[in-house]
Design an enzyme around this catalytic site. Structure first.
Site, short mmCIF file in Angstrom:
data_model
loop_
_atom_site.label_atom_id
_atom_site.label_comp_id
_atom_site.label_asym_id
_atom_site.label_seq_id
_atom_site.Cartn_x
_atom_site.Cartn_y
_atom_site.Cartn_z
N ILE A 86 -2.68 -7.38 18.22
CA ILE A 86 -2.37 -6.61 17.02
C ILE A 86 -2.88 -5.19 17.18
CG2 ILE A 86 -2.67 -6.47 14.52
CD1 ILE A 86 -3.56 -9.51 14.73
N CYS A 87 -2.01 -4.25 17.01
CA CYS A 87 -2.37 -2.83 17.07
C CYS A 87 -2.77 -2.42 15.65
CB CYS A 87 -1.17 -2.03 17.57
SG CYS A 87 -1.49 -0.29 17.81
#
Length: 147
Positions: A86-87
């Protein structure tokens, strides 16, 4: 019990007793790893789906962020890679010890709820090919802060 263990025991108790709609914590034997189930109640892209987030805590928690990634089924989102990474800035440079498992889970849930693009990050194939196992060892490029 260590500071990390006391903190996570309190967070776990809070998660179980103060349930947030669409967020549930799976039972655990230890506080080194937690699994949180996240559902999005108001976005047709994710309706009737639930996703599992794995949190892995180092001994430095809460002074350093946990490793957080989707496992099993990965939602399609411009800031979520197909390997579950997850960015999200609060999982890296913008981490503060005031963050909790619940606040991270709600941030991810909110990220999904506000999404209107049914796509992966533009560099998904290349990133997944070269990504480290631990998402904290990645240098994410934030393509678009509006999603």
């Amino acid at each position: 019990m260590s500071f990390k263990g006391k903190r996570l025991a309190k967070e776990y108790k809070d998660l179980v007793s103060n349930q947030v709609p669409g967020i549930t914590c799976e039972a655990t034997d230890s506080f080194d790893t937690l699994v949180i189930q996240v559902s999005v109640l108001d976005n047709p892209l994710y309706i009737d789906d639930s996703y599992r987030l794995r949190f892995i805590f180092s001994d430095k928690y809460p002074f350093s962020p946990p490793q957080v990634q989707f496992i099993d089924k990965i939602p399609i989102h411009p800031h979520i890679y197909s390997n579950g990474h997850i960015c999200l800035n609060i999982l890296g440079n913008d981490w503060t010890p005031s963050q909790t498992v619940a606040s991270i889970s709600m941030s991810v849930q909110s990220m999904l709820a506000s999404n209107n693009l049914n796509q992966r990050p533009p560099d998904d194939d290349n990133y997944v090919k070269h990504a480290p196992e631990n998402p904290q060892h990645s240098s994410f490029y934030y393509h678009d802060d509006t999603v």
